[in-house]
Write an enzyme that holds these catalytic residues in place. Sequence first.
Site, short mmCIF file in Angstrom:
data_model
loop_
_atom_site.label_atom_id
_atom_site.label_comp_id
_atom_site.label_asym_id
_atom_site.label_seq_id
_atom_site.Cartn_x
_atom_site.Cartn_y
_atom_site.Cartn_z
CG HIS A 224 -19.68 -55.21 30.57
ND1 HIS A 224 -20.02 -54.02 31.13
CD2 HIS A 224 -20.25 -56.52 31.55
CE1 HIS A 224 -20.33 -54.32 32.93
NE2 HIS A 224 -21.27 -55.95 32.39
CG ASN B 34 -21.45 -54.12 36.68
OD1 ASN B 34 -20.40 -54.19 35.48
ND2 ASN B 34 -22.11 -55.69 37.19
CE1 TYR C 233 -16.15 -60.74 32.89
CE2 TYR C 233 -17.96 -62.82 33.60
CZ TYR C 233 -17.55 -61.34 34.13
OH TYR C 233 -18.48 -60.49 33.92
#
Length: 714
Positions: free
Chosen positions: A92, A165, A379
């Site tokens: 991304h 997404n 993350y």
Amino acid sequence: MPSKKTDAPRTSEAAGTQTPDRANTNAKLQSLEDVRSDPTGQALRTNQGVRIADNQNTLKAGARGPSLLEDFIMREKITHFDHERIPERIVHARGTGAHGYFQSYGCHAELSKAGFLQDPEKITPVFVRFSTVQGPRGSGDTVRDVRGFAVKFYTDEGNFDLVGNNMPVFFIQDAIKFPDFVHAVKPEPHNEMPTGGSAHDTFWDFVSLVPESAHMVMWAMSDRAIPRSLRMMEGFGIHTFRLINAEGVANFVKFHWKPRQGVHSLLWDEAQKLAGKDTDFQRRDLWEAIETGDYPEWELGVQIVPEADEHKFDFDLLDPTKIIPEELVPVTPLGKMVLNRNPDNFFAETEQVAFCPGHIVPGIDFTNDPLLQGRLFSYTDTQISRLGGPNFHQIPINHPVAPNHNNQRDAMHQHVVHKGRASYEPNSIDGGWPKETPAGPQDGGFESYQERIDAHKIRERSESFADHFSQARLFFESMSETEQQHIVKAYSFELGKVEREHIRAREVNEILANIDLQLAAAVAANLGLPAPKAGTVKVKGSQLKQSPALSQMNHLGDVGIKGRKIAVLVADGVDGGSVDHWRKALEAHSARILVLGPTSAPVKTADGQMLAVDASMEGMPSVMFDGVVVPGGKKALDALAASGLAKHFLLEAYKHLKAIASAAEGKSLIDGLGLKMDKGLLAGDDQKAVDAFVKAVEGHRVWEREAAAEAIPA
């Protein structure tokens, strides 16, 4: 200067002796060989040399239980992966963002105690980042790829990040496989090609060996992977989450973003041309829409499954490669999101924004989805590396609107001057502050949902995750004939780039044949392979034969042609009144009109007035527009008919199934191009023609034209 004879090595190899120079050179070469790693014939091991028995499954408490922090194999693998690239995002990397707000439609207290879902008068700020997955920051916007759709809600109770997404499923079921998938889809390591695409051996080698990817690959080969605009994409939370109300009652939910602009895509030929003609096409489209006041809107909804119904489906709710068909569980609308402000600084906001699925607020909680469980760890670990330490939450774009006091001090990039002497909890020196907030029905501290777990620690995939093809088949059979043909062409194009025939054959025979034999046969024919006669596994039937909600043809949106870009082609001698007529007629529908000339210079109208143009036909080609209008004026029409640039513009728009309207006298121009009139190719400028043109643009494409359009050169 020595001759070639005297340049011979100063050694006697036969005698086995070497000069110091040769010995040093050979030692250097050997040291280079020592750092090369060839895995051929070697066991899979951790970085500490421990042999790995299972590299497919995270350690869990039971086959459907939560992932365990003690899984050192998974943590080592994902930690290494998280830190592979600095400072660009590993995935991304190419993105664009916008500010906006979320507003609930009503009080949803029966579903969740989350404060931002309680009051229809409450405005919750949001920041959204859209992105591609595979390519670096410099890659193109319109490549075939998944699009990230991440939303940060700045709620009064803390930040909630819905990190999803534009496709509702993913390639893998367990987070331990995420580094493998990304390594496979990224450019090949020996030559760093291809950039921004998946048409290469390593990607198809991986997915053809990992059948759980079949459903997501089907989405990626569909038109969903080449969206017309970021404003025209659905968004999905992918995983099953829980919403919990004040009484502690929980429901499983799947999050959906539904665009009011409709769900629309580019044609493949358009996507490829735009990648060269305007690398920034989609970020430019979003930016300009917001700047001109065409604020994009999405409706946030959830599919709600009571806990008692967890096992009533023919798939597992915890499997991230599966959807809940909307025909089985409709989407319940919760509120709307509007994007109405562009960032002031790309780096400070879009580039530094940090999303983490673990950022939730009271009333929202996780499930034991093994991909989600890994993301909760990964993350935050990645943001620490990419943004220079654990204080990334202090960067303005990441800072919550709620206060955050917790005695976590120091570390890199600390911006806060902490007062008080106690940097621990509990304490009595600073009066005990900050203190815990007891859990409660409203305004209480966060408490995790009390789910009973009674299981063995095990590395195993639940048997309920074993069906990899039925939903891929459901997706394909839910497409229109046009969409199915696009999927065939996408597989054929991508696999046609694969060098190794055994990989192409494996994808056709062991994946596609288990989804749909006609699909497999069509792709095989395009690759010069024999058509498979049967699948390799027995695929269980699905509860549904088709799911109409999966076809983009059924998502035209409810805002008409608002924000659609219409090109008006002009030249000297154009009828100024005709230009004004079309401009007013289409602006009444909130379309965006741009006048294009042979060059960027103004043109002279038939009555001698100077008409400014917005750009040249070369500077803004037809692929950047949703429709084309050719106003009247014989001299101008003759000039356009003699212009190769104008003819190419119109032929390309026709090939890409765009709506084209000309003044009645312009039919000769259309006839001269050899084009057949259809419901999207119109001659006339009366109200009937305007209405027909608007309806054709509303439909996005003139799909009935596709067969005729294939005769037009690319």
